[in-house]
Write a protein that holds these residues in place. Structure first.
Motif, PDB file in Angstrom:
ATOM      1  N   ASN A  30       0.831  -1.210   0.000  1.00  9.36           N
ATOM      2  CA  ASN A  30       0.000   0.000   0.000  1.00  9.36           C
ATOM      3  C   ASN A  30       0.864   1.258   0.000  1.00  9.36           C
ATOM      4  O   ASN A  30       0.568   2.229  -0.702  1.00  9.36           O
ATOM      5  N   TYR A  31       1.933   1.251   0.776  1.00 11.95           N
ATOM      6  CA  TYR A  31       2.825   2.402   0.806  1.00 11.95           C
ATOM      7  C   TYR A  31       3.512   2.594  -0.540  1.00 11.95           C
ATOM      8  O   TYR A  31       3.666   3.721  -1.016  1.00 11.95           O
ATOM      9  N   ARG A  33       2.415   1.725  -3.506  1.00 13.04           N
ATOM     10  CA  ARG A  33       1.439   2.224  -4.481  1.00 13.04           C
ATOM     11  C   ARG A  33       1.094   3.694  -4.232  1.00 13.04           C
ATOM     12  O   ARG A  33       0.895   4.462  -5.162  1.00 13.04           O
ATOM     13  N   ARG A  34       1.018   4.047  -2.957  1.00 10.73           N
ATOM     14  CA  ARG A  34       0.633   5.412  -2.604  1.00 10.73           C
ATOM     15  C   ARG A  34       1.737   6.380  -2.995  1.00 10.73           C
ATOM     16  O   ARG A  34       1.466   7.495  -3.437  1.00 10.73           O
TER      17      ARG A  34
END
Length: 356
Positions: free
Chosen positions: A316-317, A319-320
């Motif tokens: 998630n990090y 991708r963010r």
């Protein structure tokens, strides 16, 4: 089975050979050699191996050798690198026990006799270590009262190290039985970054491991010239090279241990440490430049990490692609780090890498 006992007095005076590899550390040599020669209760000999230093280190070593017959110099005509320097020195000494001590480090008074006493009382122990605090300019007052001895069976020590995935030793606090060093044939040239860690693993596969508890055995100098902060900096490099040491060990010494179980344990620990490094870097607002490579390394080492909670957080990090506020887990991680450090100093093994 781990055995903890009260320390016992040593009978006799074993001979300890200290090999001091040196490259451009001539200004540190006099202090380093002095702390070795001043060791009470043991017979000493010192071999300085200068790797063609351009700073005049060899001349400093010659002066030290001229002043004390216990000191000798082996001078390389051309630079051979640190592994060859280590191995040339180790092959040339013949004391009962051997210590490899960098020219910028120092030994605590009485430390070598404390380590030798454990060896003398436990013939099955092939490697002894303790605690080596860091220093910059002047070492602090050392702890010198031995609380106890710990002796692990080699496989048990290996199991703990694999489960934690890290190297619990520095180097200046380690003493090896010379007969075991001869069997190991020194440091592995294929692993210039993690050859010391590999040596500890290999030693434990052949002999018991001992630790002197409660004292400081040596001081490890920290400065800009340290190899680990210059040539081999970065978490990605450290974890990659650490895993190479595990892989080499299982490939070449696997017949002495339960390889599938220990390898799986080490893989989980090293992969988890890589993922935690990524998550921490984002939560501290400083995303690691090699975050994607760290995640890929974790997946390569331990494919089962995919889909786990920590792996998902890291994905998630990635991708963010943006910094995130410092979270509670960063504070908790800091507390866990200090708890693990205190446990390491007390017990000699690293606490398991873990986090919320």
């Amino acid at each position: 089975m781990t055995v903890k006992t009260a320390p016992r007095l040593m009978r006799g005076r074993p001979r300890i050979s200290v090999v001091i590899p040196c490259y451009n550390y001539g200004h540190f040599l006099p202090e380093c050699v002095r702390t070795v020669l001043d060791q009470p209760g043991v017979e000493m000999d010192v071999l300085i191996v200068d790797d063609a230093s351009p700073d005049g280190s060899a001349e400093v070593a010659r002066e030290l050798a001229a002043a004390d017959p216990r000191v000798k110099l082996l001078a390389h005509e051309k630079n051979s690198g640190h592994i060859a320097t280590y191995n040339d020195g180790l092959a040339a000494v013949d004391g009962d026990y051997v210590v490899l001590l960098s020219a910028d480090d120092v030994v605590v008074p009485g430390a070598l006799a404390q380590s030798a006493a454990l060896m003398e009382s436990n013939p099955g122990v092939g490697m002894v270590y303790g605690f080596a605090p860091t220093f910059v300019d002047v070492p602090r007052e050392p702890r010198t009262r031995v609380h106890s001895w710990t002796v692990w069976e080699g496989p048990e020590w290996l199991e703990q190290v694999c489960r934690r995935g890290g190297n619990p030793l520095a180097t200046p606090e380690v003493m090896l039985r010379t007969s075991l060093m001869r069997e190991l044939v020194g440091y592995e040239p294929e692993l210039p970054h993690s050859a010391d860690f590999l040596l500890w693993l290999r030693a434990a596969s052949r002999a018991q491991v001992g630790r002197v508890n409660g004292v400081d055995l040596a001081f490890y100098r920290v400065h800009g010239g340290n190899m680990h902060t210059s040539q081999f900096s970065g978490v990605l490099t450290d974890l990659t090279e650490r895993w190479k040491a595990f892989e080499w060990f299982f490939a070449h010494d696997g017949d002495a241990v339960d390889t599938p179980r220990l390898r799986a344990s080490a893989a989980r620990a090293v992969a988890r440490e890589a993922l935690i490094a990524v998550r921490q870097s984002y939560e501290l607002g400083e995303p690691a430049a090699d975050a994607a490579e760290l995640v890929a390394l974790a997946e390569k080492i331990d494919p089962d990490c995919r889909g786990g909670r920590l792996w998902t957080v890291c994905q998630n990090y990635l991708r963010r692609g943006a910094r995130v506020p410092v979270r509670l887990t960063a504070t908790v991680d800091k507390a866990i780090f200090h708890a693990r450090w205190r446990r390491w100093r007390r017990t000699g093994v690293l606490g398991a890498v873990r986090s919320l």
